[in-house]
Write a protein that holds these residues in place. Structure first.
Motif, PDB file in Angstrom:
ATOM      1  N   LEU A  22       0.822  -1.205   0.000  1.00 15.40           N
ATOM      2  CA  LEU A  22       0.000   0.000   0.000  1.00 15.40           C
ATOM      3  C   LEU A  22       0.857   1.257   0.000  1.00 15.40           C
ATOM      4  N   THR A  23       1.941   1.227   0.765  1.00 20.63           N
ATOM      5  CA  THR A  23       2.843   2.380   0.809  1.00 20.63           C
ATOM      6  C   THR A  23       3.495   2.619  -0.551  1.00 20.63           C
ATOM      7  N   ARG A  24       3.902   1.537  -1.216  1.00 23.64           N
ATOM      8  CA  ARG A  24       4.523   1.685  -2.537  1.00 23.64           C
ATOM      9  C   ARG A  24       3.537   2.262  -3.544  1.00 23.64           C
ATOM     10  N   ARG A  25       2.277   1.799  -3.506  1.00 27.15           N
ATOM     11  CA  ARG A  25       1.279   2.340  -4.423  1.00 27.15           C
ATOM     12  C   ARG A  25       1.032   3.822  -4.163  1.00 27.15           C
ATOM     13  N   MET A  26       0.950   4.189  -2.889  1.00 28.30           N
ATOM     14  CA  MET A  26       0.722   5.592  -2.560  1.00 28.30           C
ATOM     15  C   MET A  26       1.897   6.463  -3.000  1.00 28.30           C
ATOM     16  N   LEU A  27       3.123   5.977  -2.784  1.00 28.08           N
ATOM     17  CA  LEU A  27       4.298   6.735  -3.207  1.00 28.08           C
ATOM     18  C   LEU A  27       4.359   6.858  -4.724  1.00 28.08           C
ATOM     19  N   PHE A  28       4.002   5.779  -5.418  1.00 30.80           N
ATOM     20  CA  PHE A  28       4.024   5.816  -6.882  1.00 30.80           C
ATOM     21  C   PHE A  28       3.007   6.817  -7.408  1.00 30.80           C
ATOM     22  N   ARG A  29       1.798   6.797  -6.841  1.00 32.00           N
ATOM     23  CA  ARG A  29       0.770   7.739  -7.285  1.00 32.00           C
ATOM     24  C   ARG A  29       1.162   9.176  -6.957  1.00 32.00           C
TER      25      ARG A  29
END
Length: 293
Positions: A22-29
């Motif tokens: 979830l953290t990686r997706r948020m950082l990517f977005r």
């Protein structure tokens, strides 16, 4: 009565893995959003500036939104500066250079990708090296050549310069597409009696249309936005292109920021619409030749 077993809590390792995902997706977005804002912000600021009054543009406190707005700058662009002439010049020069560049790029790429040309790797390296030269380093030699041929301040001289400017990019875009096509196509065409040019025209080019479209779009955008060569090789409004025309808006004592912003929007908006409408074709044209069929 049978007791219902309590739900087994998820393992700590699984919870940590979901949190990391979830953290990686948020950082990517967040990164994608930042890049989009960074890219779009200058155009949005120019758009806002083009609708603001001169008094608002010269105020100490910047106005982020054009309230109250005005269309005076767009009227001035086409009435006070004869901007339509610059647009016509840009269309003539850019379309001519892009068409000639595509023709030469197709011929050169066909020879490099499909024919047993010795030293083709060296040729590609030279083309890549030429594309990395800064424009300022070729202005003087090109100026001397055009001057000796009597082609300064002409459509022919500027279009010829633009052909060489966009040609390396077109060659590299088309090279992957031509290489990805099966060699059996050339063999079948040769058995049917087709020569090299007939094979290129009737077999290779129709199958490489996505790459041709992408190369044409990129070459058109490169030539449309070019400023330095147009400034050096043209001296009259009869042959100057849009970037040079916009630069000529300012006078010795006043810079018409609103008029320049309006002209920039008029010039940029067609390119934005082209990219938005044909973005899938452009991306497909650039990437479809990456895998050999």
């Amino acid at each position: 009565m049978t007791a219902i077993p309590a739900p087994v809590p998820a393992a700590p390792a699984a919870i940590r893995a979901r949190r990391r995902a979830l953290t990686r997706r948020m950082l990517f977005r967040a990164a994608v959003t930042a890049v989009v804002l960074w890219s779009v912000a200058p155009f949005l600021w120019q758009l806002s500036t083009s609708f603001q009054r001169d008094r608002d543009l010269s105020s100490v406190t910047p106005h982020w939104l054009p309230v109250p707005g005005t269309l005076e700058h767009y009227r001035a662009v086409f009435t006070d500066y004869d901007f339509s002439k610059y647009l016509v010049n840009s269309v003539i020069v850019t379309v001519t250079a892009t068409a000639i560049g595509l023709l030469l790029a197709a011929l050169a790429t066909y020879a490099l990708a499909r024919l047993p040309v010795p030293g083709k790797g060296v040729v590609l390296a030279v083309v890549l090296g030429l594309s990395m030269f800064p424009q300022i380093s070729i202005v003087v030699p090109l100026y001397l050549v055009l001057n000796s041929l009597g082609l300064l301040d002409t459509y022919t001289g500027l279009s010829g310069s633009y052909v060489g400017l966009a040609l390396p990019l077109m060659i590299f875009v088309l090279y992957a597409h031509f290489r990805s096509l099966p060699t059996q196509l050339d063999e079948a065409a040769a058995i049917d009696g087709a020569g090299l040019l007939r094979t290129l025209r009737s077999v290779i080019l129709p199958l490489a249309l996505p790459g041709i479209a992408a190369a044409g779009m990129l070459g058109f955008i490169t030539n449309w936005n070019e400023f330095m060569l147009a400034l050096a090789f043209t001296s009259s409004p009869e042959h100057q292109t849009v970037p040079v025309g916009i630069a000529g808006f300012q006078s010795q004592y006043f810079v018409p920021w609103g008029d320049m912003a309006a002209a920039s929007v008029v010039v940029t908006l067609p390119l934005v619409l082209i990219v938005v409408l044909f973005q899938r074709r452009i991306v497909a044209g650039i990437t479809s030749g990456a895998v050999k069929q």
